[in-house]
Design an enzyme around this catalytic site. Structure first.
Site, PDB file in Angstrom:
ATOM      1  N   GLY A  94      85.305 -24.918 -15.150  1.00 18.65           N
ATOM      2  CA  GLY A  94      86.869 -25.382 -15.476  1.00 18.65           C
ATOM      3  C   GLY A  94      87.049 -26.827 -14.687  1.00 18.65           C
ATOM      4  O   GLY A  94      86.356 -26.855 -13.586  1.00 18.65           O
ATOM      5  N   THR A 125      87.024 -27.305  -7.945  1.00 16.47           N
ATOM      6  CA  THR A 125      87.446 -25.460  -8.589  1.00 16.47           C
ATOM      7  C   THR A 125      89.203 -25.281  -8.175  1.00 16.47           C
ATOM      8  O   THR A 125      89.252 -25.845  -7.073  1.00 16.47           O
ATOM      9  CB  THR A 125      86.845 -24.533  -8.859  1.00 16.47           C
ATOM     10  OG1 THR A 125      87.290 -23.603  -9.321  1.00 16.47           O
ATOM     11  CG2 THR A 125      86.335 -24.399  -7.490  1.00 16.47           C
ATOM     12  N   ILE A 126      89.886 -24.908  -9.648  1.00 17.35           N
ATOM     13  CA  ILE A 126      91.054 -24.911  -8.538  1.00 17.35           C
ATOM     14  C   ILE A 126      91.216 -23.700  -7.789  1.00 17.35           C
ATOM     15  O   ILE A 126      92.290 -23.299  -6.604  1.00 17.35           O
ATOM     16  CB  ILE A 126      92.564 -24.613  -9.326  1.00 17.35           C
ATOM     17  CG1 ILE A 126      92.503 -23.791 -10.503  1.00 17.35           C
ATOM     18  CG2 ILE A 126      92.645 -25.879 -10.156  1.00 17.35           C
ATOM     19  CD1 ILE A 126      93.468 -23.309 -11.249  1.00 17.35           C
ATOM     20  N   ASP A 127      90.361 -23.270  -7.396  1.00 19.80           N
ATOM     21  CA  ASP A 127      90.643 -21.708  -7.553  1.00 19.80           C
ATOM     22  C   ASP A 127      90.226 -21.392  -5.760  1.00 19.80           C
ATOM     23  O   ASP A 127      90.757 -20.233  -5.000  1.00 19.80           O
ATOM     24  CB  ASP A 127      89.207 -20.594  -7.609  1.00 19.80           C
ATOM     25  CG  ASP A 127      89.828 -20.513  -9.093  1.00 19.80           C
ATOM     26  OD1 ASP A 127      90.271 -20.799  -9.349  1.00 19.80           O
ATOM     27  OD2 ASP A 127      88.762 -19.978  -9.332  1.00 19.80           O
ATOM     28  N   ARG A 154     111.796 -10.731 -14.896  1.00 22.54           N
ATOM     29  CA  ARG A 154     111.040 -10.947 -15.539  1.00 22.54           C
ATOM     30  C   ARG A 154     109.613 -11.235 -15.129  1.00 22.54           C
ATOM     31  O   ARG A 154     109.595 -11.113 -13.830  1.00 22.54           O
ATOM     32  CB  ARG A 154     112.192 -12.092 -15.634  1.00 22.54           C
ATOM     33  CG  ARG A 154     113.387 -12.470 -16.660  1.00 22.54           C
ATOM     34  CD  ARG A 154     113.604 -11.826 -18.070  1.00 22.54           C
ATOM     35  NE  ARG A 154     114.788 -11.361 -18.369  1.00 22.54           N
ATOM     36  CZ  ARG A 154     114.786 -10.725 -18.919  1.00 22.54           C
ATOM     37  NH1 ARG A 154     114.919  -9.328 -17.808  1.00 22.54           N
ATOM     38  NH2 ARG A 154     116.018 -10.551 -19.265  1.00 22.54           N
ATOM     39  N   ALA A 205     108.216 -17.310  -1.397  1.00 22.50           N
ATOM     40  CA  ALA A 205     107.651 -16.333  -2.895  1.00 22.50           C
ATOM     41  C   ALA A 205     108.488 -14.405  -1.115  1.00 22.50           C
ATOM     42  O   ALA A 205     108.075 -14.677   0.171  1.00 22.50           O
ATOM     43  CB  ALA A 205     106.662 -15.970  -2.830  1.00 22.50           C
ATOM     44  N   ARG A 216      91.024 -16.691 -10.294  1.00 24.92           N
ATOM     45  CA  ARG A 216      89.661 -15.956 -10.763  1.00 24.92           C
ATOM     46  C   ARG A 216      89.612 -14.367 -10.047  1.00 24.92           C
ATOM     47  O   ARG A 216      90.462 -13.789  -9.339  1.00 24.92           O
ATOM     48  CB  ARG A 216      88.247 -16.515 -11.049  1.00 24.92           C
ATOM     49  CG  ARG A 216      87.703 -15.629 -11.939  1.00 24.92           C
ATOM     50  CD  ARG A 216      86.903 -16.660 -12.174  1.00 24.92           C
ATOM     51  NE  ARG A 216      85.996 -17.803 -10.822  1.00 24.92           N
ATOM     52  CZ  ARG A 216      84.709 -18.369 -10.427  1.00 24.92           C
ATOM     53  NH1 ARG A 216      84.391 -18.471 -11.815  1.00 24.92           N
ATOM     54  NH2 ARG A 216      84.993 -19.227  -9.806  1.00 24.92           N
ATOM     55  N   LYS A 231     120.453  -7.036   1.042  1.00 26.51           N
ATOM     56  CA  LYS A 231     121.221  -6.330   0.350  1.00 26.51           C
ATOM     57  C   LYS A 231     121.588  -7.950  -0.461  1.00 26.51           C
ATOM     58  O   LYS A 231     122.649  -7.914  -1.865  1.00 26.51           O
ATOM     59  CB  LYS A 231     122.860  -5.761   0.335  1.00 26.51           C
ATOM     60  CG  LYS A 231     122.608  -4.492   1.067  1.00 26.51           C
ATOM     61  CD  LYS A 231     122.543  -2.680   0.112  1.00 26.51           C
ATOM     62  CE  LYS A 231     121.488  -1.902   0.232  1.00 26.51           C
ATOM     63  NZ  LYS A 231     120.522  -1.429   0.515  1.00 26.51           N
ATOM     64  N   ASP A 290      81.466 -21.923  -8.686  1.00 25.11           N
ATOM     65  CA  ASP A 290      80.295 -21.828  -8.305  1.00 25.11           C
ATOM     66  C   ASP A 290      78.999 -21.239  -9.491  1.00 25.11           C
ATOM     67  O   ASP A 290      78.091 -21.206  -9.479  1.00 25.11           O
ATOM     68  CB  ASP A 290      81.207 -20.294  -7.617  1.00 25.11           C
ATOM     69  CG  ASP A 290      81.423 -19.125  -8.954  1.00 25.11           C
ATOM     70  OD1 ASP A 290      82.115 -19.860  -9.457  1.00 25.11           O
ATOM     71  OD2 ASP A 290      81.149 -17.911  -8.754  1.00 25.11           O
ATOM     72  N   GLY A 291      79.968 -21.026 -10.523  1.00 22.99           N
ATOM     73  CA  GLY A 291      78.629 -21.482 -11.719  1.00 22.99           C
ATOM     74  C   GLY A 291      77.627 -22.224 -11.671  1.00 22.99           C
ATOM     75  O   GLY A 291      76.909 -21.925 -11.917  1.00 22.99           O
ATOM     76  N   GLU A 326      95.601 -13.163 -10.703  1.00 20.74           N
ATOM     77  CA  GLU A 326      95.569 -12.777 -12.030  1.00 20.74           C
ATOM     78  C   GLU A 326      94.200 -11.929 -11.838  1.00 20.74           C
ATOM     79  O   GLU A 326      94.500 -10.392 -12.637  1.00 20.74           O
ATOM     80  CB  GLU A 326      94.572 -13.601 -12.787  1.00 20.74           C
ATOM     81  CG  GLU A 326      93.698 -14.251 -12.367  1.00 20.74           C
ATOM     82  CD  GLU A 326      93.356 -15.720 -13.388  1.00 20.74           C
ATOM     83  OE1 GLU A 326      93.563 -15.322 -14.583  1.00 20.74           O
ATOM     84  OE2 GLU A 326      92.083 -16.345 -12.574  1.00 20.74           O
ATOM     85  N   ARG A 349      81.471 -24.369 -19.440  1.00 20.29           N
ATOM     86  CA  ARG A 349      80.394 -23.344 -19.661  1.00 20.29           C
ATOM     87  C   ARG A 349      79.167 -23.201 -20.415  1.00 20.29           C
ATOM     88  O   ARG A 349      79.602 -22.942 -21.829  1.00 20.29           O
ATOM     89  CB  ARG A 349      80.968 -21.544 -19.096  1.00 20.29           C
ATOM     90  CG  ARG A 349      82.236 -22.851 -18.198  1.00 20.29           C
ATOM     91  CD  ARG A 349      82.631 -20.909 -17.819  1.00 20.29           C
ATOM     92  NE  ARG A 349      83.970 -21.492 -16.902  1.00 20.29           N
ATOM     93  CZ  ARG A 349      85.549 -21.703 -16.893  1.00 20.29           C
ATOM     94  NH1 ARG A 349      85.904 -21.635 -17.951  1.00 20.29           N
ATOM     95  NH2 ARG A 349      86.122 -21.544 -16.221  1.00 20.29           N
ATOM     96  N   SER A 350      77.586 -23.949 -19.731  1.00 21.49           N
ATOM     97  CA  SER A 350      76.854 -23.412 -20.847  1.00 21.49           C
ATOM     98  C   SER A 350      76.145 -22.990 -21.028  1.00 21.49           C
ATOM     99  O   SER A 350      76.064 -22.311 -20.073  1.00 21.49           O
ATOM    100  CB  SER A 350      76.192 -24.791 -20.759  1.00 21.49           C
ATOM    101  OG  SER A 350      74.842 -24.746 -21.216  1.00 21.49           O
ATOM    102  N   ASP A 386      87.249 -21.031  -3.831  1.00 17.99           N
ATOM    103  CA  ASP A 386      86.630 -20.192  -3.535  1.00 17.99           C
ATOM    104  C   ASP A 386      85.461 -20.369  -2.998  1.00 17.99           C
ATOM    105  O   ASP A 386      84.344 -19.812  -3.667  1.00 17.99           O
ATOM    106  CB  ASP A 386      86.603 -19.315  -4.815  1.00 17.99           C
ATOM    107  CG  ASP A 386      86.206 -19.395  -6.109  1.00 17.99           C
ATOM    108  OD1 ASP A 386      86.122 -20.683  -6.448  1.00 17.99           O
ATOM    109  OD2 ASP A 386      86.336 -18.865  -7.149  1.00 17.99           O
ATOM    110  N   ALA A 389      84.842 -42.022  -6.954  1.00 16.28           N
ATOM    111  CA  ALA A 389      84.166 -42.538  -5.646  1.00 16.28           C
ATOM    112  C   ALA A 389      82.355 -42.538  -6.196  1.00 16.28           C
ATOM    113  O   ALA A 389      82.246 -42.609  -5.857  1.00 16.28           O
ATOM    114  CB  ALA A 389      84.592 -40.861  -4.824  1.00 16.28           C
TER     115      ALA A 389
HETATM  116  O1  F6P Z   1      88.191 -20.988 -12.694  1.00 12.17           O
HETATM  117  C1  F6P Z   1      89.448 -21.249 -12.911  1.00 12.17           C
HETATM  118  C2  F6P Z   1      89.785 -20.804 -13.498  1.00 12.17           C
HETATM  119  O2  F6P Z   1      91.227 -21.683 -13.893  1.00 12.17           O
HETATM  120  C3  F6P Z   1      89.682 -19.425 -12.868  1.00 12.17           C
HETATM  121  O3  F6P Z   1      91.282 -19.820 -11.924  1.00 12.17           O
HETATM  122  C4  F6P Z   1      90.469 -18.610 -13.846  1.00 12.17           C
HETATM  123  O4  F6P Z   1      90.275 -17.738 -13.890  1.00 12.17           O
HETATM  124  C5  F6P Z   1      89.882 -19.356 -15.222  1.00 12.17           C
HETATM  125  O5  F6P Z   1      88.999 -20.420 -14.572  1.00 12.17           O
HETATM  126  C6  F6P Z   1      90.272 -19.412 -16.361  1.00 12.17           C
HETATM  127  O6  F6P Z   1      89.456 -20.190 -17.498  1.00 12.17           O
HETATM  128  P1  F6P Z   1      89.252 -20.440 -18.513  1.00 12.17           P
HETATM  129  O7  F6P Z   1      89.652 -21.696 -18.544  1.00 12.17           O
HETATM  130  O8  F6P Z   1      87.792 -20.398 -19.245  1.00 12.17           O
HETATM  131  O9  F6P Z   1      90.137 -19.822 -19.286  1.00 12.17           O
END
Ligand code: F6P
Length: 322
Positions: free
Chosen positions: A11, A126-128, A246, A187, A172, A211, A103-104, A222, A72-73, A130, A22
């Protein structure tokens, strides 16, 4: 070291361009050539390449996405795909290879290091957030700022209508985007994949809600146990029929946009140290920044999915949201 290859993979994430810049500028300063391949391992297999120069990475530090494109290949995961990728690396006479990805992508990078004989270094993209071995992955800071901005906007309308907003964020299997943006956006609750019982805790917590403040923001990662914000929204509408609820799914908006200042700096440091790592004959490792210091983590440890949710941060969120 004379020539290295570079891909962005998995991603996309804001800050990848800053990292590419850089890497190219650091390499060129050392007289090392850089060949970029488009669309990650897919472009490597297809030899879809471009010679990257100092000027080809001008004016990209502020841009989201990746100028090298990404994918993603599935083919790279086959023995034939891997062999074809190695043949292309040999054809270009590369001495080193840098993968910017998650990670992939690092599992692929480890295979490449093992089978090709060239040195392979990873930059966490990665934005995650992780990956083990870096405080912030490239893309995370921008994503949490995007989410925070979205929460602020939702808060305006939520407050005007006295509504509850259930907001789904990406990540993810990780709740790290949810946790930080929940604290930053003030939040009232989070539901994350790292633990069970968040929904029950939320239902219980409502009994003590003030109240005077009727609007609430609930952040849902997600992959929490009920399947995300839409499902949680349905449950809450049943449980709280008197409330106006909502659901907003933020989706891929979290992946785009101009990287934050912190992102650009982090990505620039990581890219710089990735080239230095290859020059020091390092291989099979991810470059990270931990407590402002460079750290190298073997690919197999970086991808272990053991990035812990800081329990103190969860506790702080609970206290501040009461
Ligand atoms: O790993 C980054 C990410 O944006 C996850 O947060 C999300 O679950 C996934 O990729 C979404 O993947 P795609 O762009 O293939 O829908």
């Amino acid at each position: 070291m004379k020539k290295i290859g570079l891909i962005t993979s998995g991603g996309d994430a804001p800050g990848m361009n800053a990292c590419i810049r850089a890497i190219v500028r650091t390499a060129r300063a050392e007289d090392i050539e850089v060949v970029g391949f488009y669309r990650g391992y897919e472009g490597l297999i297809n030899n879809d390449s471009v010679m990257l120069t100092k000027s080809s990475v001008s004016n990209i530090i502020q841009r989201g996405g990746t100028i090298l494109k990404t994918a993603r290949s599935a083919r790279f995961q086959t023995p034939e795909g891997l062999q074809q990728a190695i043949a292309v690396i040999q054809q270009h006479q590369l001495d080193g290879f840098i993968v910017i990805g998650g990670d992939g992508s690092f599992r692929g990078a480890a295979e490449l290091a093992k089978n090709s004989g060239i040195k392979v270094i990873g930059c966490p993209g990665t934005i995650d957030n992780d990956l083990v071995g870096t405080d912030f992955t490239i893309g995370y800071d921008t994503a949490i700022n995007t989410v925070t901005e979205a929460i602020d906007k939702l808060r305006d309308t939520a407050e005007s209508h006295d509504r509850i907003f259930v907001v789904e964020v990406m990540g993810r299997d990780a709740g790290l985007i949810a946790l930080r943006s929940a604290i930053a956006g003030g939040a009232e609750a989070i539901l994350i994949p790292e633990r069970t019982g968040d929904l029950e805790r939320l239902l219980e917590k409502k009994k003590n809600w003030r109240k005077s403040k009727k609007s609430k923001i609930i952040i849902v990662a997600e992959r929490e146990e009920h399947g995300g914000a839409v499902e949680i929204g349905k449950i809450l509408k049943k449980e709280w029929p008197d409330l106006d609820i909502r659901v907003t799914v933020l989706g891929h908006i979290q992946r785009g946009g101009s990287p934050t200042c912190m992102e650009r700096v982090n990505a620039s440091l990581i890219g710089y140290y990735a080239v230095k790592a290859l020059q020091q004959n390092r291989t099979n490792e991810m470059v990270g920044i931990v407590n402002k210091m460079v750290r190298y983590t073997p690919f197999q440890d970086a991808v272990k999915h053991l990035v812990e949710m800081n329990p103190e941060m969860i506790k702080i969120l609970e206290v501040l949201s009461m």
